[in-house]
Each structure stands twice: as structure tokens, then as C-alpha cells.
Motif scaffolding. Structure first.
Motif, mmCIF file in Angstrom:
data_model
loop_
_atom_site.group_PDB
_atom_site.id
_atom_site.type_symbol
_atom_site.label_atom_id
_atom_site.label_comp_id
_atom_site.label_asym_id
_atom_site.label_seq_id
_atom_site.Cartn_x
_atom_site.Cartn_y
_atom_site.Cartn_z
ATOM 1 N N LEU A 259 2.477 -0.170 2.960
ATOM 2 C CA LEU A 259 3.529 0.894 3.022
ATOM 3 C C LEU A 259 4.209 1.033 3.763
ATOM 4 O O LEU A 259 2.765 2.045 4.359
ATOM 5 C CB LEU A 259 3.828 0.961 1.508
ATOM 6 C CG LEU A 259 5.261 1.361 1.085
ATOM 7 C CD1 LEU A 259 6.274 0.737 1.031
ATOM 8 C CD2 LEU A 259 5.231 2.452 -0.097
ATOM 9 N N LEU A 260 4.905 0.844 4.650
ATOM 10 C CA LEU A 260 5.403 0.902 5.466
ATOM 11 C C LEU A 260 6.334 2.392 5.042
ATOM 12 O O LEU A 260 6.807 2.441 4.278
ATOM 13 C CB LEU A 260 6.209 -0.071 6.481
ATOM 14 C CG LEU A 260 4.807 -0.953 6.970
ATOM 15 C CD1 LEU A 260 5.777 -2.506 7.895
ATOM 16 C CD2 LEU A 260 3.314 -0.352 7.893
ATOM 17 N N PRO A 261 6.225 3.031 6.618
ATOM 18 C CA PRO A 261 7.851 4.130 6.507
ATOM 19 C C PRO A 261 8.957 3.553 5.579
ATOM 20 O O PRO A 261 9.985 4.414 4.872
ATOM 21 C CB PRO A 261 8.133 4.589 7.442
ATOM 22 C CG PRO A 261 6.308 4.312 8.441
ATOM 23 C CD PRO A 261 5.811 2.859 7.915
ATOM 24 N N ASP A 262 9.208 2.727 6.436
ATOM 25 C CA ASP A 262 10.642 2.177 6.167
ATOM 26 C C ASP A 262 10.671 0.856 4.256
ATOM 27 O O ASP A 262 11.599 0.790 4.303
ATOM 28 C CB ASP A 262 11.651 1.257 6.658
ATOM 29 C CG ASP A 262 11.147 -0.271 7.653
ATOM 30 O OD1 ASP A 262 10.116 -0.255 6.838
ATOM 31 O OD2 ASP A 262 10.494 -1.164 8.055
ATOM 32 N N GLY A 263 9.887 1.147 3.634
ATOM 33 C CA GLY A 263 9.369 0.358 2.479
ATOM 34 C C GLY A 263 9.157 -0.596 2.784
ATOM 35 O O GLY A 263 8.849 -1.450 1.801
ATOM 36 N N ARG A 264 9.327 -1.614 3.837
ATOM 37 C CA ARG A 264 8.526 -2.949 4.076
ATOM 38 C C ARG A 264 6.982 -2.643 3.677
ATOM 39 O O ARG A 264 6.183 -1.618 3.607
ATOM 40 C CB ARG A 264 9.088 -3.344 5.040
ATOM 41 C CG ARG A 264 10.377 -3.742 5.775
ATOM 42 C CD ARG A 264 10.400 -4.121 6.678
ATOM 43 N NE ARG A 264 10.613 -3.238 7.883
ATOM 44 C CZ ARG A 264 9.645 -3.502 9.276
ATOM 45 N NH1 ARG A 264 9.659 -5.065 9.733
ATOM 46 N NH2 ARG A 264 9.571 -2.895 9.704
ATOM 47 N N GLN A 265 6.468 -4.351 3.546
ATOM 48 C CA GLN A 265 5.052 -3.923 3.675
ATOM 49 C C GLN A 265 4.830 -4.932 4.337
ATOM 50 O O GLN A 265 4.898 -5.756 5.010
ATOM 51 C CB GLN A 265 4.702 -4.656 1.717
ATOM 52 C CG GLN A 265 5.180 -3.670 0.784
ATOM 53 C CD GLN A 265 4.462 -4.850 -0.620
ATOM 54 O OE1 GLN A 265 3.053 -4.897 -0.262
ATOM 55 N NE2 GLN A 265 4.928 -4.157 -1.509
ATOM 56 N N ALA A 266 3.616 -4.726 5.382
ATOM 57 C CA ALA A 266 2.715 -5.252 6.062
ATOM 58 C C ALA A 266 0.714 -5.477 5.458
ATOM 59 O O ALA A 266 1.074 -5.339 4.792
ATOM 60 C CB ALA A 266 2.012 -4.135 7.288
ATOM 61 N N ALA A 267 0.698 -6.873 5.693
ATOM 62 C CA ALA A 267 -0.461 -7.123 5.601
ATOM 63 C C ALA A 267 -1.797 -6.746 6.376
ATOM 64 O O ALA A 267 -1.372 -7.679 8.042
ATOM 65 C CB ALA A 267 -0.655 -8.662 4.887
ATOM 66 N N LEU A 268 -2.686 -6.523 6.562
ATOM 67 C CA LEU A 268 -3.744 -5.496 7.510
ATOM 68 C C LEU A 268 -4.876 -6.981 7.094
ATOM 69 O O LEU A 268 -4.906 -7.295 5.743
ATOM 70 C CB LEU A 268 -4.157 -4.907 7.600
ATOM 71 C CG LEU A 268 -2.801 -3.344 7.535
ATOM 72 C CD1 LEU A 268 -2.910 -2.298 7.211
ATOM 73 C CD2 LEU A 268 -2.151 -3.586 9.161
ATOM 74 N N PHE A 269 -5.420 -8.204 8.488
ATOM 75 C CA PHE A 269 -6.851 -8.009 8.444
ATOM 76 C C PHE A 269 -7.553 -8.062 8.906
ATOM 77 O O PHE A 269 -6.922 -7.263 9.889
ATOM 78 C CB PHE A 269 -6.177 -10.307 8.975
ATOM 79 C CG PHE A 269 -5.610 -10.029 7.343
ATOM 80 C CD1 PHE A 269 -5.771 -10.812 6.215
ATOM 81 C CD2 PHE A 269 -4.423 -10.549 7.549
ATOM 82 C CE1 PHE A 269 -4.617 -11.482 5.086
ATOM 83 C CE2 PHE A 269 -3.401 -10.707 6.354
ATOM 84 C CZ PHE A 269 -3.353 -11.457 5.637
ATOM 85 N N ARG A 270 -8.507 -8.264 9.093
ATOM 86 C CA ARG A 270 -9.808 -7.788 10.272
ATOM 87 C C ARG A 270 -10.163 -9.322 10.136
ATOM 88 O O ARG A 270 -10.829 -9.570 8.689
ATOM 89 C CB ARG A 270 -10.833 -7.223 9.662
ATOM 90 C CG ARG A 270 -11.881 -6.738 10.657
ATOM 91 C CD ARG A 270 -12.779 -5.290 10.386
ATOM 92 N NE ARG A 270 -13.587 -4.840 11.023
ATOM 93 C CZ ARG A 270 -14.614 -3.971 10.189
ATOM 94 N NH1 ARG A 270 -14.291 -3.067 9.344
ATOM 95 N NH2 ARG A 270 -15.412 -3.442 11.311
ATOM 96 N N ASP A 271 -10.339 -9.974 11.645
ATOM 97 C CA ASP A 271 -11.838 -11.237 11.262
ATOM 98 C C ASP A 271 -12.721 -10.823 11.155
ATOM 99 O O ASP A 271 -13.528 -9.488 11.827
ATOM 100 C CB ASP A 271 -11.084 -12.391 11.726
ATOM 101 C CG ASP A 271 -11.213 -11.996 13.542
ATOM 102 O OD1 ASP A 271 -12.169 -10.877 13.441
ATOM 103 O OD2 ASP A 271 -11.216 -12.642 14.336
ATOM 104 N N ARG A 272 -13.902 -11.837 11.332
ATOM 105 C CA ARG A 272 -15.792 -11.883 11.303
ATOM 106 C C ARG A 272 -15.954 -10.795 12.221
ATOM 107 O O ARG A 272 -16.862 -10.347 12.816
ATOM 108 C CB ARG A 272 -16.739 -12.947 10.955
ATOM 109 C CG ARG A 272 -16.356 -12.919 9.474
ATOM 110 C CD ARG A 272 -16.303 -14.120 8.529
ATOM 111 N NE ARG A 272 -17.019 -14.490 7.632
ATOM 112 C CZ ARG A 272 -15.614 -14.350 6.495
ATOM 113 N NH1 ARG A 272 -14.380 -14.348 7.082
ATOM 114 N NH2 ARG A 272 -15.896 -14.786 5.645
ATOM 115 N N SER A 273 -15.018 -11.382 13.844
ATOM 116 C CA SER A 273 -15.293 -10.932 15.066
ATOM 117 C C SER A 273 -14.845 -9.093 14.958
ATOM 118 O O SER A 273 -15.540 -8.437 16.079
ATOM 119 C CB SER A 273 -14.838 -11.798 16.243
ATOM 120 O OG SER A 273 -13.752 -11.806 16.244
#
Length: 123
Positions: free
Chosen positions: A45-59
Motif C-alpha cells: 500500500l502506497l501513501p496515496d492509497g494506491r497499491q504497488a506490486a513488488l517483485f524480485r527476480d532470481r538474480s
């Protein structure tokens, strides 16, 4: 009979690197790097109420895009399957399977559609 009050302990703050997103020129801390498992997404959840999708790849590279699927309006991209197409990392929406480039937010299946891609870092 007298009962002792319940005590609860809050989890301690994560140690180690933290994942940060650049929003309007400032860096915003979202979570500890250890919360991101390679190949799996996490919604934040971002400060303005939107959402971000976070990803980490295998590297170990980090990506952040808007979590809202522009085709349906549902906040589901963090639950999509990750992969690569022609060397471009993507997430496929779990609903209708449109693929979004994790670096740019561009839809790989419809060039007229894109989601916001955020600058992200571990610090």
C-alpha cells in the motif's frame, strides 16, 4: 478466579536491506528485502492509497509496477506468474493473462496499454 492480562509483542523491525520506492521525488520504505521471494509478487500500500506490486527476480533485481490490472480494474498483478519473453521480465495477470513488462510497465500483448513502473531499490 483472576486472569492475568494478556501481553502481546509486536514483531521487531526488520534488519538488513529495505525495499524503497521513489514516489514524487522521495524514497518511501515499503518492506524488508527478505519479504520478497524470487519469482513471487507482493502487494504494498502506497501513501496515496494506491497499491504497488513488488517483485524480485532470481538474480536479485527488484521491480515495482502498479498492482491494478488495467483490463479488469482489480488489484491482482502481484499475484501473477512471472517469466521472460525475448529477454524482458514480465508478470502475467492472473485474470486474463495479459503480460506486463516489469521494467517499463508496457503490456506485451497490447501496445496501447501500460501500467506505472516505479523506480525501486534496496537500501
Amino acid at each position: 478466579m483472576t486472569l492475568a492480562p494478556e501481553t502481546t509483542s509486536l514483531p521487531s523491525r526488520t534488519t538488513g536491506p529495505e525495499v524503497q520506492l521513489r514516489i514524487a521525488g522521495d524514497w518511501f520504505t515499503l518492506c524488508g528485502l527478505s519479504a520478497l521471494l524470487p519469482g513471487r509478487g507482493v502487494a504494498a500500500l502506497l501513501p496515496d492509497g494506491r497499491q504497488a506490486a513488488l517483485f524480485r527476480d532470481r538474480s536479485g533485481r527488484l521491480y515495482a509496477i502498479d498492482n491494478r490490472d488495467p483490463f479488469t480494474g482489480a488489484a491482482v498483478l502481484s499475484r501473477g506468474l512471472t517469466g521472460t519473453a525475448a529477454g524482458r521480465p514480465f508478470v502475467a495477470s492472473p485474470l486474463f493473462k495479459q503480460r506486463f513488462d516489469l521494467a517499463s510497465g508496457q503490456c506485451l500483448d497490447d501496445e496501447t496499454v501500460r501500467v506505472t513502473a516505479y523506480e525501486v531499490r534496496a537500501r
